[in-house]
Scaffold this motif. Sequence first.
Motif, PDB file in Angstrom:
ATOM      1  N   HIS A  70       0.833  -1.206   0.000  1.00  0.00           N
ATOM      2  CA  HIS A  70       0.000   0.000   0.000  1.00  0.00           C
ATOM      3  C   HIS A  70       0.868   1.256   0.000  1.00  0.00           C
ATOM      4  O   HIS A  70       0.337   2.366   0.089  1.00  0.00           O
ATOM      5  CB  HIS A  70      -0.920  -0.003   1.225  1.00  0.00           C
ATOM      6  CG  HIS A  70      -0.204   0.023   2.539  1.00  0.00           C
ATOM      7  ND1 HIS A  70       0.727  -0.920   2.898  1.00  0.00           N
ATOM      8  CD2 HIS A  70      -0.277   0.896   3.580  1.00  0.00           C
ATOM      9  CE1 HIS A  70       1.193  -0.639   4.101  1.00  0.00           C
ATOM     10  NE2 HIS A  70       0.598   0.454   4.538  1.00  0.00           N
ATOM     11  N   MET A  71       2.193   1.074  -0.120  1.00  0.00           N
ATOM     12  CA  MET A  71       3.125   2.203  -0.164  1.00  0.00           C
ATOM     13  C   MET A  71       3.977   2.081  -1.424  1.00  0.00           C
ATOM     14  O   MET A  71       4.761   1.141  -1.578  1.00  0.00           O
ATOM     15  CB  MET A  71       4.002   2.212   1.097  1.00  0.00           C
ATOM     16  CG  MET A  71       3.182   2.317   2.389  1.00  0.00           C
ATOM     17  SD  MET A  71       4.158   2.020   3.879  1.00  0.00           S
ATOM     18  CE  MET A  71       5.138   3.520   3.935  1.00  0.00           C
ATOM     19  N   ILE A  72       3.828   3.032  -2.312  1.00  0.00           N
ATOM     20  CA  ILE A  72       4.479   2.946  -3.619  1.00  0.00           C
ATOM     21  C   ILE A  72       5.994   2.953  -3.506  1.00  0.00           C
ATOM     22  O   ILE A  72       6.694   2.300  -4.300  1.00  0.00           O
ATOM     23  CB  ILE A  72       3.988   4.113  -4.531  1.00  0.00           C
ATOM     24  CG1 ILE A  72       4.649   4.035  -5.899  1.00  0.00           C
ATOM     25  CG2 ILE A  72       4.238   5.445  -3.897  1.00  0.00           C
ATOM     26  CD1 ILE A  72       4.363   2.775  -6.669  1.00  0.00           C
ATOM     27  N   SER A 228      -2.613 -11.277  -2.814  1.00  0.00           N
ATOM     28  CA  SER A 228      -3.400 -12.283  -2.083  1.00  0.00           C
ATOM     29  C   SER A 228      -3.520 -11.935  -0.605  1.00  0.00           C
ATOM     30  O   SER A 228      -4.555 -12.173   0.025  1.00  0.00           O
ATOM     31  CB  SER A 228      -2.754 -13.665  -2.237  1.00  0.00           C
ATOM     32  OG  SER A 228      -2.703 -14.043  -3.594  1.00  0.00           O
ATOM     33  N   ARG A 229      -2.479 -11.340  -0.041  1.00  0.00           N
ATOM     34  CA  ARG A 229      -2.502 -11.028   1.385  1.00  0.00           C
ATOM     35  C   ARG A 229      -3.563  -9.965   1.727  1.00  0.00           C
ATOM     36  O   ARG A 229      -4.033  -9.901   2.864  1.00  0.00           O
ATOM     37  CB  ARG A 229      -1.110 -10.575   1.836  1.00  0.00           C
ATOM     38  CG  ARG A 229      -0.971 -10.319   3.337  1.00  0.00           C
ATOM     39  CD  ARG A 229      -1.454 -11.492   4.183  1.00  0.00           C
ATOM     40  NE  ARG A 229      -0.759 -12.754   3.948  1.00  0.00           N
ATOM     41  CZ  ARG A 229       0.341 -13.135   4.585  1.00  0.00           C
ATOM     42  NH1 ARG A 229       0.878 -12.343   5.499  1.00  0.00           N
ATOM     43  NH2 ARG A 229       0.892 -14.311   4.321  1.00  0.00           N
ATOM     44  N   PHE A 230      -3.933  -9.133   0.775  1.00  0.00           N
ATOM     45  CA  PHE A 230      -4.996  -8.147   1.021  1.00  0.00           C
ATOM     46  C   PHE A 230      -6.289  -8.820   1.478  1.00  0.00           C
ATOM     47  O   PHE A 230      -7.090  -8.227   2.203  1.00  0.00           O
ATOM     48  CB  PHE A 230      -5.299  -7.351  -0.258  1.00  0.00           C
ATOM     49  CG  PHE A 230      -4.298  -6.280  -0.583  1.00  0.00           C
ATOM     50  CD1 PHE A 230      -3.171  -6.099   0.195  1.00  0.00           C
ATOM     51  CD2 PHE A 230      -4.492  -5.435  -1.674  1.00  0.00           C
ATOM     52  CE1 PHE A 230      -2.242  -5.117  -0.102  1.00  0.00           C
ATOM     53  CE2 PHE A 230      -3.581  -4.438  -1.974  1.00  0.00           C
ATOM     54  CZ  PHE A 230      -2.447  -4.287  -1.182  1.00  0.00           C
ATOM     55  N   LEU A 231      -6.509 -10.043   1.025  1.00  0.00           N
ATOM     56  CA  LEU A 231      -7.782 -10.723   1.286  1.00  0.00           C
ATOM     57  C   LEU A 231      -7.768 -11.533   2.575  1.00  0.00           C
ATOM     58  O   LEU A 231      -8.778 -12.174   2.913  1.00  0.00           O
ATOM     59  CB  LEU A 231      -8.132 -11.639   0.103  1.00  0.00           C
ATOM     60  CG  LEU A 231      -8.688 -10.982  -1.179  1.00  0.00           C
ATOM     61  CD1 LEU A 231      -9.971 -10.224  -0.853  1.00  0.00           C
ATOM     62  CD2 LEU A 231      -7.699 -10.051  -1.842  1.00  0.00           C
ATOM     63  N   GLY A 247      -8.237  -3.101   7.369  1.00  0.00           N
ATOM     64  CA  GLY A 247      -9.191  -2.683   6.332  1.00  0.00           C
ATOM     65  C   GLY A 247      -8.757  -1.410   5.619  1.00  0.00           C
ATOM     66  O   GLY A 247      -8.706  -1.365   4.382  1.00  0.00           O
ATOM     67  N   PRO A 248      -8.426  -0.339   6.372  1.00  0.00           N
ATOM     68  CA  PRO A 248      -7.943   0.882   5.700  1.00  0.00           C
ATOM     69  C   PRO A 248      -6.661   0.652   4.903  1.00  0.00           C
ATOM     70  O   PRO A 248      -6.449   1.286   3.862  1.00  0.00           O
ATOM     71  CB  PRO A 248      -7.697   1.833   6.881  1.00  0.00           C
ATOM     72  CG  PRO A 248      -8.639   1.363   7.942  1.00  0.00           C
ATOM     73  CD  PRO A 248      -8.672  -0.132   7.812  1.00  0.00           C
ATOM     74  N   ASP A 286     -18.406  -8.098   1.051  1.00  0.00           N
ATOM     75  CA  ASP A 286     -17.031  -8.343   1.505  1.00  0.00           C
ATOM     76  C   ASP A 286     -16.285  -7.012   1.566  1.00  0.00           C
ATOM     77  O   ASP A 286     -16.291  -6.226   0.619  1.00  0.00           O
ATOM     78  CB  ASP A 286     -16.326  -9.295   0.534  1.00  0.00           C
ATOM     79  CG  ASP A 286     -14.997  -9.742   1.096  1.00  0.00           C
ATOM     80  OD1 ASP A 286     -14.950 -10.863   1.619  1.00  0.00           O
ATOM     81  OD2 ASP A 286     -14.032  -8.964   1.020  1.00  0.00           O
ATOM     82  N   LYS A 287     -15.615  -6.767   2.699  1.00  0.00           N
ATOM     83  CA  LYS A 287     -14.944  -5.477   2.900  1.00  0.00           C
ATOM     84  C   LYS A 287     -13.515  -5.458   2.391  1.00  0.00           C
ATOM     85  O   LYS A 287     -12.831  -4.456   2.493  1.00  0.00           O
ATOM     86  CB  LYS A 287     -14.979  -5.121   4.390  1.00  0.00           C
ATOM     87  CG  LYS A 287     -16.379  -4.907   4.924  1.00  0.00           C
ATOM     88  CD  LYS A 287     -16.360  -4.525   6.388  1.00  0.00           C
ATOM     89  CE  LYS A 287     -17.782  -4.288   6.901  1.00  0.00           C
ATOM     90  NZ  LYS A 287     -17.803  -3.932   8.332  1.00  0.00           N
ATOM     91  N   ARG A 288     -13.038  -6.580   1.889  1.00  0.00           N
ATOM     92  CA  ARG A 288     -11.665  -6.626   1.417  1.00  0.00           C
ATOM     93  C   ARG A 288     -11.561  -6.895  -0.082  1.00  0.00           C
ATOM     94  O   ARG A 288     -10.484  -6.804  -0.647  1.00  0.00           O
ATOM     95  CB  ARG A 288     -10.886  -7.713   2.172  1.00  0.00           C
ATOM     96  CG  ARG A 288     -10.581  -7.341   3.604  1.00  0.00           C
ATOM     97  CD  ARG A 288      -9.834  -8.418   4.341  1.00  0.00           C
ATOM     98  NE  ARG A 288      -9.393  -7.925   5.635  1.00  0.00           N
ATOM     99  CZ  ARG A 288      -8.195  -7.416   5.873  1.00  0.00           C
ATOM    100  NH1 ARG A 288      -7.301  -7.348   4.908  1.00  0.00           N
ATOM    101  NH2 ARG A 288      -7.867  -6.959   7.062  1.00  0.00           N
ATOM    102  N   GLY A 289     -12.639  -7.239  -0.713  1.00  0.00           N
ATOM    103  CA  GLY A 289     -12.628  -7.523  -2.140  1.00  0.00           C
ATOM    104  C   GLY A 289     -12.637  -6.251  -2.970  1.00  0.00           C
ATOM    105  O   GLY A 289     -12.637  -5.129  -2.458  1.00  0.00           O
TER     106      GLY A 289
END
Length: 335
Positions: A70-72, A228-231, A247-248, A286-289
């Motif tokens: 999440h950090m470029i 994949s880890r985001f989910l 979540g954020p 779903d809050k992560r999809g």
Amino acid sequence: MAKSMPVDDWLVVLSQEYLGDFIKGGGAAVKFVVPLEWREHKVVLSKLRQVAEDSGYLFASVDAATTKAHMIDKIFHTVARQVNWEDLVCSFLCSTLSESHYLVPASRADLGLSQLALLNGLEVGEMRRVVNNRLRDRLYKDYHMTQEFRMAMLRLCQTQLDPQDVGIGTAEAVREWLRGELRLISALKSASIFQKIGRHNGRHMLFSLSHWLHAAGKTGLVITLDISRFLEARRPKEPNGTIYYSGPGVLDGYEVLRQFVDGTDELQFCLMIVLAPPDFLAPEADKRGLSAYQALKLRIWDEVRDQQRPNPLSSLVRLSGQATTVILQSTGGSL
């Protein structure tokens, strides 16, 4: 749901339509790929690497489980750690001097200023002037790259030719800066680099890298980003040393991807493949999809699609593990 297609069929289209043509010609694209079976991830990664490297691209793999995706700037540093900077510098110097009809040594170990002067029958001072002029025209004035990236590559080139002239430790400090390992930015003051790579400039550093790869003789850059880890919402009771996202944090990651999609007009010679698990396509509850972040979904979701056949050129492709069943003709023919 849209139809899935065999991995091999999709790779044929990707190789012909993107790697062999569009990206090679200076284009850029971001593709989201969802293997419908978990075991297919490694297969897709392995085949993508082979196809990319066979076409002369630098292949870099980023996993959200080990890189803060999440950090470029973290993404850039992970890619930079997979780059052989010395080989690129040598390739760039040789091509730059050869274009001006100067002789270059066959061995990289002999690529120094005194050896170049001897080989071309010039005084060392005259050879230095020639090299500096060529670096100014081909590197320093190439405004497709940021000024700091150009200064970094300039110092690496000068170090290769005459290490004593640049200063001890400068080249290593530049490489540490690129990899995100430099502790004090003051070590690069003599290289006219005054800030670390962060979220404010990481994206343009990545854009500069893909352009530099092409200038140094590579076809371009292929990045795979496994999200994949985001989910995965549940963390293990015992820390395992990998990264989990709140979540954020997941939404921040999707925003980074959204910016890549919107920034393809600024990007050159680069193909990004985002590898996601089937849960990525989960319904809106779903809050992560993907449905959790409409700004990204609206850019890649295939709302209009053929009900009988998959579209291999779509931004979002579903892959199945079944064997190839059809022969695709993507160039000058039908898909």
